[in-house]
Design a protein around this motif. Sequence first.
Motif, short mmCIF file in Angstrom:
data_model
loop_
_atom_site.label_atom_id
_atom_site.label_comp_id
_atom_site.label_asym_id
_atom_site.label_seq_id
_atom_site.Cartn_x
_atom_site.Cartn_y
_atom_site.Cartn_z
N GLN A 289 38.41 20.60 2.79
CA GLN A 289 37.10 20.86 3.03
C GLN A 289 36.08 19.69 3.15
N LYS A 290 36.78 18.49 2.83
CA LYS A 290 36.17 17.19 3.32
C LYS A 290 36.65 16.81 4.63
N GLU A 291 35.64 15.83 5.05
CA GLU A 291 35.82 15.25 6.55
C GLU A 291 36.77 14.27 6.48
N PHE A 292 37.17 13.69 5.48
CA PHE A 292 38.03 12.62 5.31
C PHE A 292 38.53 12.27 3.96
N THR A 293 40.09 12.11 3.81
CA THR A 293 40.64 11.81 2.69
C THR A 293 41.86 10.64 2.93
N SER A 294 42.12 9.80 2.17
CA SER A 294 42.82 9.06 2.43
C SER A 294 44.32 9.41 1.64
N LEU A 295 45.68 9.29 2.21
CA LEU A 295 46.55 9.74 1.72
C LEU A 295 47.55 8.51 0.91
N GLY A 296 47.07 7.45 1.10
CA GLY A 296 47.94 6.30 0.51
C GLY A 296 47.24 5.73 -0.68
N ASP A 297 47.72 4.50 -1.26
CA ASP A 297 47.02 3.94 -2.31
C ASP A 297 45.99 3.17 -1.72
N ILE A 298 44.87 2.65 -2.73
CA ILE A 298 43.64 1.93 -2.34
C ILE A 298 44.03 0.35 -2.78
#
Length: 217
Positions: free
Chosen positions: A106-115
């Motif tokens: 539902q979001k425009e962006f989501t990171s799949l890795g660690d920060i």
Amino acid sequence: MITINDVVFSISTRCETKSHCQLPIACVLSIKNIYPDSKIVIVDSNSPEKSHIPELINLGCEISDLENINYETGAMWDTFEKVKKPRYVFLQDSMLLLGNIDPFLQKEFTSLGDIHYNWYGAGDRHIDWVRNNIKLSDYLFMETGFSILQYNSMIISDSLLEKMKLKKLNKVLPVNKVGSCGMERLLGMVLSQEGFPISDSNQLPQTLIKKICMDRQ
């Protein structure tokens, strides 16, 4: 509401040996285990070993065998141009999906890795690559104030990708590992400038994704 029918999974893969070939197959099976009817595109990054391709086809994958030499970034733009969906999930072939990601679609962006922040893990050659190549786009180089898009992997909307294309991000194409690593930093800068700085609020919980490490060229 975005559903799995609105999503394409795009997997960037390069198989140099038969053992590498198990990685994209495992990645696809992990997705199919959760989303049996999902659309999956495999973008081959000029693999010398392709014995696994028939099995991927049998699993229902679409194969884009374009001799991609631009790593994850080349796979991203290839899928965006060929498949039109509201949401894209870009993965390396050494990643496994471990759970349902519906809320994050539902979001425009989501990171799949660690920060990681700023130039963590980078050397002068990565910094120079980013400084020189970001000039090909309309985005600005940042000394600090950004996070890394680890593995160049993410869930992203078609509208955000289109914005990036309009600002010529599709002209920035790595051709080696230095460029691929540099792109993790460059994309972090781009996302910050688009109003999506990578943080805990837009990171996929690491209980839902797993990275299998394997050295390749």
